[in-house]
Design an enzyme around this catalytic site. Sequence first.
Site, mmCIF file in Angstrom:
data_model
loop_
_atom_site.group_PDB
_atom_site.id
_atom_site.type_symbol
_atom_site.label_atom_id
_atom_site.label_comp_id
_atom_site.label_asym_id
_atom_site.label_seq_id
_atom_site.Cartn_x
_atom_site.Cartn_y
_atom_site.Cartn_z
ATOM 1 N N LYS A 251 0.844 -1.193 0.000
ATOM 2 C CA LYS A 251 0.000 0.000 0.000
ATOM 3 C C LYS A 251 0.882 1.245 0.000
ATOM 4 C CE LYS A 251 -1.931 2.917 2.848
ATOM 5 N NZ LYS A 251 -1.970 4.122 2.021
ATOM 6 N N GLY B 178 7.108 4.633 8.199
ATOM 7 C CA GLY B 178 6.289 5.832 8.344
ATOM 8 C C GLY B 178 6.459 6.427 9.723
ATOM 9 N N SER B 179 5.415 7.090 10.190
ATOM 10 C CA SER B 179 5.524 7.820 11.453
ATOM 11 C C SER B 179 5.528 6.870 12.650
ATOM 12 C CB SER B 179 4.347 8.787 11.578
ATOM 13 O OG SER B 179 3.141 8.058 11.614
ATOM 14 N N THR B 180 6.132 7.333 13.725
ATOM 15 C CA THR B 180 6.171 6.529 14.944
ATOM 16 C C THR B 180 4.754 6.322 15.482
ATOM 17 O OG1 THR B 180 8.403 7.233 15.432
ATOM 18 C CG2 THR B 180 7.104 6.469 17.306
ATOM 19 N N ALA B 181 3.891 7.338 15.323
ATOM 20 C CA ALA B 181 2.519 7.223 15.836
ATOM 21 C C ALA B 181 1.799 6.052 15.163
ATOM 22 C CB ALA B 181 1.770 8.523 15.593
ATOM 23 N N GLY C 97 3.256 3.618 13.531
ATOM 24 C CA GLY C 97 4.026 2.408 13.858
ATOM 25 C C GLY C 97 3.553 1.787 15.162
ATOM 26 N N GLU D 97 10.057 0.659 10.450
ATOM 27 C CA GLU D 97 11.073 1.699 10.213
ATOM 28 C C GLU D 97 10.374 3.020 10.459
ATOM 29 O OE1 GLU D 97 14.191 1.248 9.342
ATOM 30 O OE2 GLU D 97 14.184 -0.854 8.744
ATOM 31 N N CYS E 72 13.655 10.175 7.130
ATOM 32 C CA CYS E 72 13.595 9.713 8.516
ATOM 33 C C CYS E 72 14.958 9.805 9.204
ATOM 34 C CB CYS E 72 13.052 8.295 8.579
ATOM 35 S SG CYS E 72 13.801 7.193 7.383
ATOM 36 N N GLU F 80 10.362 15.296 15.520
ATOM 37 C CA GLU F 80 10.730 15.123 14.112
ATOM 38 C C GLU F 80 9.955 16.157 13.295
ATOM 39 O OE1 GLU F 80 9.357 11.555 11.939
ATOM 40 O OE2 GLU F 80 11.381 11.422 11.124
#
Length: 511
Positions: free
Chosen positions: A214, A266-269, A271, A288, A322, A419
């Site tokens: 995706k 993608g974003s930590t949120a 993730g 990642e 990143c 970030e």
Amino acid sequence: MSKDTAIERRERRVGRGADVPASWGLGEGQAIPWEYASAPEARDIVDIKPRYGLFVGGKEIAPRSGEWFTTIDPSTEEPLAEIARANAADVDHAVGVARRAFRRSWGDLPGAERAKYLFRIARILQERSREFAVLESLNSGKPIKESRDVDVPLSAAHFWYYAGWADKLDYAFPGRVAKPLGVAAQVIPWNFPLLMLSWKIAPALAAGNTVILKPASSTPLTALLFADVCRQADLPPGVVNIVTGPGEIGMSLVRHPDVDKVAFTGSTAVGKLIGKAVAGTDKALTLELGGKAANIVFDDAPLDQAIEGIVNGIFFNQGEVCCAGSRLFVQENIAEPLVAKLKDRLSTLRVGDPLDKNTDVGAINNAAQLAKIEELVESGVAEGAEIFQPACELPERGFFFRPTLFTGVAQSHRIAQEEIFGPVLSVLTFRTPDEAVEKANNTPYGLSAGVWTEKGSRIFAIVKRMRAGVVWANTFNRFDPTSPFGGYKESGFGREGGVHGMHAYVRLEDR
Ligand code: NDP
């Protein structure tokens, strides 16, 4: 079009007299009397269709949802194409197709046969590299010189590299038998659309898995062009499937019970949400996520070389990276000359049309990201850091942001903690190596770092103590398919690249 002279345009960009950086050696009132002529890459090599369906089972199909969304060019905000908006039924169908392809063709194909397809894909990517580069820049906003010289060649290199492993898994994992995991769900971001696709798909296929990928909603086009490469390479239907749609479709894919492996960048949120969704299942997972990399410059570093590394570290891809070197730690006794040089260098960066071969900093990928950058930069000013932005002219339309430098930054400032994912550099200082390490590691992230010094022994001493997955010495943002990449702490876990990247797509059994 304005009929301004080049001198007038230049003066508006850099100002006159006092605004002209001192290092240019110009007298009061003088301005640089020339301007780069534009050098746009022709976009007619790319044939963008009005509409793109989902790529499932080797063919393009209409979404069961019957819905579409528009993808745009972030440098002009003009629509490029309509894209299928998948729903949960589309995801379910794609997973079923990938499972059948795994059982009936790909999973049992000898490694040497799988390798042939990967080599073919690599070759086609190289043959169609200009097309991919132009399309990537159009849809993502990144400068053509970066998509042409970095994204596309590195993408092809990943397929070449993993093609080489496909029939050598016994050597990659001596004494063990490497079996594919099965069906891999892969969700990727918008900052390196084709490259992240390649990081995900190449090792998965080499190991014998089938995939459903995706892409990010704002950058689906090179993934859909890659679908065409799969057809051209005669890849068996269903081995690679591309499903477009919003984040919730990513989550449907991750949660699908017939998926064996989840790979996310993608974003930590997001993730963390994915981590929770996968917890308690037997799905393999690699994440990642974000970063807030420290780039540490000691007083014995070659300054001009370091300046180029710092600029590359944070302004490459508009800082939407990143592993961007977004926190610069400078030894206190060289802070003044280094910052002066940096300001001069920033004033020479050309911001504008991503398709112009002279452009250094292109468009921010989307309106939400631009708003996030603006908000964080405002917080930096409000919290008391000193801002510097070159007086460059920004295009009237599109999502652009000036290269930005903050000095007088404290560890507690949001711009030193969060970030930003934009062309914004925060400069902090240190006196001793211990202080540098302590400050650099003072972040919830741990993806990358850089060290600049002439002393080899110091490099080893510092690198050992950095809590980061990748540490560059006297360089920054160097990538190679043979080299593992990944993070610690809130930057995620698992490695991509190298034999480590292959490990994430296999189940190892005893002989
Ligand atoms: P996201 O993490 O939201 O997006 C990455 C991918 O995940 C996209 O394909 C996205 O789809 C998908 N996604 C979004 N929500 C979900 C969900 N709940 N479940 C599963 N998949 C989901 O990044 P954003 O694009 O929103 O960027 C936000 C911030 O994240 C940036 O400002 C930056 O700080 C950071 N970021 C970090 C990246 C990195 O490489 N470390 C890359 C991109 C962003 P869709 O595009 O359809 O929303």
